[in-house]
Motif scaffolding. Sequence first.
Motif, PDB file in Angstrom:
ATOM      1  N   TYR A 178       0.861  -1.174   0.176  1.00  0.00           N
ATOM      2  CA  TYR A 178      -0.278  -0.336  -0.161  1.00  0.00           C
ATOM      3  C   TYR A 178       0.645   0.590   0.468  1.00  0.00           C
ATOM      4  O   TYR A 178       1.479   1.126   0.507  1.00  0.00           O
ATOM      5  CB  TYR A 178      -1.151   0.198   1.443  1.00  0.00           C
ATOM      6  N   VAL A 179       0.860   2.601  -0.877  1.00  0.00           N
ATOM      7  CA  VAL A 179       1.294   3.968  -0.859  1.00  0.00           C
ATOM      8  C   VAL A 179       0.030   4.296  -1.097  1.00  0.00           C
ATOM      9  O   VAL A 179      -0.636   4.446  -1.683  1.00  0.00           O
ATOM     10  CB  VAL A 179       3.008   3.041  -1.531  1.00  0.00           C
ATOM     11  N   VAL A 180       0.246   5.343  -0.525  1.00  0.00           N
ATOM     12  CA  VAL A 180      -0.027   7.043  -0.819  1.00  0.00           C
ATOM     13  C   VAL A 180       1.019   7.553  -2.458  1.00  0.00           C
ATOM     14  O   VAL A 180       2.101   8.445  -1.426  1.00  0.00           O
ATOM     15  CB  VAL A 180      -0.049   7.713   0.313  1.00  0.00           C
ATOM     16  N   SER A 181       0.513   8.358  -3.181  1.00  0.00           N
ATOM     17  CA  SER A 181       1.741   8.605  -3.859  1.00  0.00           C
ATOM     18  C   SER A 181       0.947  10.117  -4.514  1.00  0.00           C
ATOM     19  O   SER A 181      -0.221  10.008  -4.621  1.00  0.00           O
ATOM     20  CB  SER A 181       1.956   7.610  -4.983  1.00  0.00           C
ATOM     21  N   PRO A 182       1.742  10.771  -4.870  1.00  0.00           N
ATOM     22  CA  PRO A 182       1.401  12.198  -5.743  1.00  0.00           C
ATOM     23  C   PRO A 182       0.474  12.020  -7.055  1.00  0.00           C
ATOM     24  O   PRO A 182       1.343  10.937  -7.939  1.00  0.00           O
ATOM     25  CB  PRO A 182       2.571  13.672  -5.233  1.00  0.00           C
ATOM     26  N   ALA A 183      -0.067  12.299  -7.423  1.00  0.00           N
ATOM     27  CA  ALA A 183      -0.135  12.349  -9.192  1.00  0.00           C
ATOM     28  C   ALA A 183       1.422  12.231  -9.949  1.00  0.00           C
ATOM     29  O   ALA A 183       2.124  13.355  -9.332  1.00  0.00           O
ATOM     30  CB  ALA A 183      -1.393  13.389  -9.841  1.00  0.00           C
ATOM     31  N   PRO A 235      -4.154 -16.274  -8.547  1.00  0.00           N
ATOM     32  CA  PRO A 235      -3.945 -14.501  -8.737  1.00  0.00           C
ATOM     33  C   PRO A 235      -3.201 -13.888  -7.679  1.00  0.00           C
ATOM     34  O   PRO A 235      -3.312 -15.242  -6.505  1.00  0.00           O
ATOM     35  CB  PRO A 235      -5.864 -13.544  -8.265  1.00  0.00           C
ATOM     36  N   SER A 236      -3.003 -13.101  -7.444  1.00  0.00           N
ATOM     37  CA  SER A 236      -1.935 -12.349  -7.062  1.00  0.00           C
ATOM     38  C   SER A 236      -2.555 -11.590  -6.060  1.00  0.00           C
ATOM     39  O   SER A 236      -3.980 -11.586  -5.802  1.00  0.00           O
ATOM     40  CB  SER A 236      -1.202 -11.578  -7.298  1.00  0.00           C
ATOM     41  N   ASN A 237      -1.892 -11.413  -5.058  1.00  0.00           N
ATOM     42  CA  ASN A 237      -2.558 -10.322  -3.817  1.00  0.00           C
ATOM     43  C   ASN A 237      -2.707  -8.948  -4.668  1.00  0.00           C
ATOM     44  O   ASN A 237      -2.180  -8.728  -5.580  1.00  0.00           O
ATOM     45  CB  ASN A 237      -2.155 -10.076  -2.602  1.00  0.00           C
ATOM     46  N   VAL A 238      -4.019  -8.109  -4.313  1.00  0.00           N
ATOM     47  CA  VAL A 238      -4.128  -7.378  -4.433  1.00  0.00           C
ATOM     48  C   VAL A 238      -3.276  -6.003  -3.669  1.00  0.00           C
ATOM     49  O   VAL A 238      -3.153  -6.022  -3.058  1.00  0.00           O
ATOM     50  CB  VAL A 238      -5.272  -6.087  -4.096  1.00  0.00           C
ATOM     51  N   VAL A 239      -2.687  -5.339  -4.819  1.00  0.00           N
ATOM     52  CA  VAL A 239      -1.913  -4.514  -3.851  1.00  0.00           C
ATOM     53  C   VAL A 239      -2.482  -2.378  -4.119  1.00  0.00           C
ATOM     54  O   VAL A 239      -3.448  -2.716  -5.877  1.00  0.00           O
ATOM     55  CB  VAL A 239       0.418  -4.100  -4.688  1.00  0.00           C
ATOM     56  N   ILE A 240      -2.404  -1.773  -3.389  1.00  0.00           N
ATOM     57  CA  ILE A 240      -3.522  -0.479  -3.549  1.00  0.00           C
ATOM     58  C   ILE A 240      -2.665   0.937  -3.434  1.00  0.00           C
ATOM     59  O   ILE A 240      -1.550   1.251  -2.498  1.00  0.00           O
ATOM     60  CB  ILE A 240      -4.365  -0.682  -2.278  1.00  0.00           C
ATOM     61  N   VAL A 241      -2.280   1.777  -4.557  1.00  0.00           N
ATOM     62  CA  VAL A 241      -2.120   2.712  -5.326  1.00  0.00           C
ATOM     63  C   VAL A 241      -2.988   4.147  -4.547  1.00  0.00           C
ATOM     64  O   VAL A 241      -3.858   4.128  -5.470  1.00  0.00           O
ATOM     65  CB  VAL A 241      -1.055   3.230  -6.027  1.00  0.00           C
ATOM     66  N   ASP A 242      -3.163   4.618  -3.402  1.00  0.00           N
ATOM     67  CA  ASP A 242      -3.546   6.062  -3.782  1.00  0.00           C
ATOM     68  C   ASP A 242      -2.787   7.294  -3.929  1.00  0.00           C
ATOM     69  O   ASP A 242      -1.811   7.974  -3.630  1.00  0.00           O
ATOM     70  CB  ASP A 242      -4.014   5.621  -2.108  1.00  0.00           C
ATOM     71  N   VAL A 243      -3.672   7.998  -4.912  1.00  0.00           N
ATOM     72  CA  VAL A 243      -2.926   8.658  -5.995  1.00  0.00           C
ATOM     73  C   VAL A 243      -3.690  10.097  -6.065  1.00  0.00           C
ATOM     74  O   VAL A 243      -4.427  10.542  -5.802  1.00  0.00           O
ATOM     75  CB  VAL A 243      -3.048   9.057  -7.528  1.00  0.00           C
ATOM     76  N   LEU A 244      -2.955  10.834  -5.452  1.00  0.00           N
ATOM     77  CA  LEU A 244      -2.888  12.980  -4.345  1.00  0.00           C
ATOM     78  C   LEU A 244      -2.786  13.558  -5.582  1.00  0.00           C
ATOM     79  O   LEU A 244      -1.665  13.484  -6.148  1.00  0.00           O
ATOM     80  CB  LEU A 244      -2.846  12.390  -3.122  1.00  0.00           C
ATOM     81  N   SER A 245      -3.814  13.993  -6.013  1.00  0.00           N
ATOM     82  CA  SER A 245      -3.463  15.080  -6.770  1.00  0.00           C
ATOM     83  C   SER A 245      -2.461  16.700  -6.146  1.00  0.00           C
ATOM     84  O   SER A 245      -2.463  16.563  -4.504  1.00  0.00           O
ATOM     85  CB  SER A 245      -4.826  16.416  -6.747  1.00  0.00           C
ATOM     86  N   GLN A 246      -1.665  16.916  -6.456  1.00  0.00           N
ATOM     87  CA  GLN A 246      -0.681  17.903  -6.564  1.00  0.00           C
ATOM     88  C   GLN A 246      -0.940  19.756  -6.098  1.00  0.00           C
ATOM     89  O   GLN A 246      -1.656  19.591  -6.990  1.00  0.00           O
ATOM     90  CB  GLN A 246       0.468  17.593  -6.985  1.00  0.00           C
ATOM     91  N   ALA A 247      -0.436  19.703  -5.184  1.00  0.00           N
ATOM     92  CA  ALA A 247      -0.727  21.390  -4.733  1.00  0.00           C
ATOM     93  C   ALA A 247      -0.149  22.363  -5.464  1.00  0.00           C
ATOM     94  O   ALA A 247       1.034  21.732  -6.101  1.00  0.00           O
ATOM     95  CB  ALA A 247      -1.258  21.584  -3.422  1.00  0.00           C
TER      96      ALA A 247
END
Length: 120
Positions: A28-33, A96-108
């Motif tokens: 799991y990761v939170v990433s800027p667009a 199937p593999s496991n699911v990974v999640i990427v939450d992409v946030l907009s950059q200010a």
Amino acid sequence: MPYNQYAATVTSKTNDLWIQGATNWTQYVVSPAGTWLQLVAYAPVAGPAGFYETTQTDTTSSEYKTYQFSQGYNTMNFNADQVGRHMLYFVVNSQPSNVVIVDVLSQATAESTTVEHKMS
């Protein structure tokens, strides 16, 4: 636990998907667009891989691509170019593999962070 410790203690017999970080791997990761991420896929057998991406924004969309995976570790790049939640997994040998999640946030932007005061 850093992935190298995990890999040294657990021999995987399943398809595993990870997001490679600077010092460890995660699911799991939170990433800027606009960020490019390195994905690491482990497949115990070689073969064609179906790669699935489901993106949740105001609506849900899905994409499907195919790759040829070698037995063992395979890497691929993922461009976090669309704001929203991206759920990624792959299938090799009908497993199937496991699911990974990427939450992409907009950059200010500079414009959105600048407060302008006007006198009238």
